[in-house]
Scaffold this motif. Sequence first.
Motif, PDB file in Angstrom:
ATOM      1  N   THR A 359       0.831  -1.207   0.000  1.00 46.68           N
ATOM      2  CA  THR A 359       0.000   0.000   0.000  1.00 46.68           C
ATOM      3  C   THR A 359       0.866   1.257   0.000  1.00 46.68           C
ATOM      4  O   THR A 359       0.629   2.208  -0.779  1.00 46.68           O
ATOM      5  N   VAL A 360       1.897   1.286   0.890  1.00 47.40           N
ATOM      6  CA  VAL A 360       2.782   2.459   0.959  1.00 47.40           C
ATOM      7  C   VAL A 360       3.518   2.650  -0.358  1.00 47.40           C
ATOM      8  O   VAL A 360       3.643   3.768  -0.885  1.00 47.40           O
ATOM      9  N   PHE A 361       4.033   1.541  -0.909  1.00 46.00           N
ATOM     10  CA  PHE A 361       4.770   1.621  -2.161  1.00 46.00           C
ATOM     11  C   PHE A 361       3.878   2.132  -3.287  1.00 46.00           C
ATOM     12  O   PHE A 361       4.289   2.956  -4.115  1.00 46.00           O
ATOM     13  N   THR A 362       2.640   1.697  -3.288  1.00 44.83           N
ATOM     14  CA  THR A 362       1.701   2.161  -4.314  1.00 44.83           C
ATOM     15  C   THR A 362       1.424   3.655  -4.177  1.00 44.83           C
ATOM     16  O   THR A 362       1.399   4.404  -5.172  1.00 44.83           O
ATOM     17  N   CYS A 363       1.244   4.083  -2.934  1.00 37.92           N
ATOM     18  CA  CYS A 363       1.004   5.517  -2.710  1.00 37.92           C
ATOM     19  C   CYS A 363       2.206   6.351  -3.148  1.00 37.92           C
ATOM     20  O   CYS A 363       2.067   7.436  -3.764  1.00 37.92           O
ATOM     21  N   LEU A 364       3.445   5.895  -2.826  1.00 37.49           N
ATOM     22  CA  LEU A 364       4.642   6.619  -3.243  1.00 37.49           C
ATOM     23  C   LEU A 364       4.745   6.682  -4.762  1.00 37.49           C
ATOM     24  O   LEU A 364       5.119   7.721  -5.332  1.00 37.49           O
ATOM     25  N   CYS A 365       4.421   5.571  -5.398  1.00 33.86           N
ATOM     26  CA  CYS A 365       4.487   5.567  -6.862  1.00 33.86           C
ATOM     27  C   CYS A 365       3.494   6.556  -7.461  1.00 33.86           C
ATOM     28  O   CYS A 365       3.799   7.284  -8.411  1.00 33.86           O
ATOM     29  N   VAL A 366       2.303   6.584  -6.891  1.00 33.99           N
ATOM     30  CA  VAL A 366       1.286   7.520  -7.393  1.00 33.99           C
ATOM     31  C   VAL A 366       1.731   8.956  -7.174  1.00 33.99           C
ATOM     32  O   VAL A 366       1.605   9.829  -8.066  1.00 33.99           O
ATOM     33  N   ALA A 367       2.288   9.240  -5.961  1.00 34.80           N
ATOM     34  CA  ALA A 367       2.760  10.602  -5.668  1.00 34.80           C
ATOM     35  C   ALA A 367       3.892  10.999  -6.603  1.00 34.80           C
ATOM     36  O   ALA A 367       3.954  12.137  -7.107  1.00 34.80           O
ATOM     37  N   ALA A 368       4.813  10.061  -6.867  1.00 33.27           N
ATOM     38  CA  ALA A 368       5.924  10.346  -7.776  1.00 33.27           C
ATOM     39  C   ALA A 368       5.423  10.636  -9.178  1.00 33.27           C
ATOM     40  O   ALA A 368       5.927  11.543  -9.876  1.00 33.27           O
ATOM     41  N   CYS A 369       4.445   9.907  -9.619  1.00 34.88           N
ATOM     42  CA  CYS A 369       3.885  10.122 -10.956  1.00 34.88           C
ATOM     43  C   CYS A 369       3.240  11.509 -11.054  1.00 34.88           C
ATOM     44  O   CYS A 369       3.434  12.243 -12.043  1.00 34.88           O
TER      45      CYS A 369
END
Length: 402
Positions: A359-369
């Motif tokens: 979940t955290v990794f997904t959120c970071l990826c979305v924020a980075a995008c």
Amino acid sequence: MWDLKQSFICNNMRRIQYISRFIVYLTLYVRSSSTLQMAVDPPSNIHIKDLGNLGILEMTWQPPAFINSTNECPVRYEITHQVVNEQRWKSVRIKQLTYRGAFNLEKNAVIKIRTYLRGQCTGGNEVWSEWVEVNYQVSLEGAPETKVKDFRCINHKYENLKCEWKAGVLGSNDNYELLYWQEGMSQKKTCNKYMMMNEVNIGCDFGSEEFEMFSDLFFCVAGIPGMDPIRPSYFVLQPQNIGKPGIPENLTLSMAASDELVLSWKEPKGKLPAHCFQYEILSKNQMDVWQIVANQIEISQYSVKRLESSNMCLRVRGKVNIYCAADGYWSDWSPELCWTEPPSELQLSWLYCIAAVITVFTCLCVAACIYTVRKRRHWSKKLQCKAKALVYEIDSGHTLKC
């Protein structure tokens, strides 16, 4: 002195033996003489008649000569014959001069009868005449290869009777006809709904017609009248002995406190009560091979020791037990029911951790995008502004506004 006593005892013992033998011989002589004096003849004028009910024969006879039945010396008759579809013989004693029995007309019917006396006239002794054996067999027309093969009837859920057979060697226009009769019917009946293959009758579906349990049901499969003769085949069955119940219902699988799996179900729907069923349970091993874990149990719940593997599959089928029927068919197997070992607390904690990390990794990826897209838009605007500034420097007549 001792020798005299011993010889006296021995002489008395011999005298006692002689007296005992004399009494035994005298008793046997009296009995044999009374039996000889009461010798009785067997019945006379014995006749067997086919009643036309596909297996019921009636035997009649006359009393033996020089016998008058009185209260002191009643005359009875003992009759014995083989029970249809069984290896045992049936024996009855009656006073009447007629007897009816069920027989398979495809075989030679053998009936034995003799006279039986017992009363004051015989001194309470039993006196029999010699056996008289009578044989009866119907005339079987048609070639042997024309008769049906592998005749079988199944009473599905004890509500729908179906009979099937394999055809013999028939002519181009020949066909089979099934006749049946059971006690209570005024006359024999013909099948109303045939099952066919290549326009040849190979079975009969009796539909919703009801038959009496524990009563002989007589069948005859022969040729249709008017066509070439077909060798008839006779069969005698009882509806409760050819039953096939439905599949056991409402299967559940749970874990008991003793670390055993408990399989529960309900008896198939139908006319039979729950105590008439027996069950068989299979389990699937790690090689996907089914093996028996319980056979002929009469309860609707069974505990199975859990295997070392995490998964275990079970299925069950039913059949009528020996207390309600002499024979029958197993039902179809129920759908398999599998038990999956629930994950342990440690496994659950690891699952939670993995889920949190994902979940955290997904959120970071979305924020980075999102950040990357915004930065690209920002630099794109700056580059467009620089390009316009160069253009306006060349053309001094215009003012650049970014």
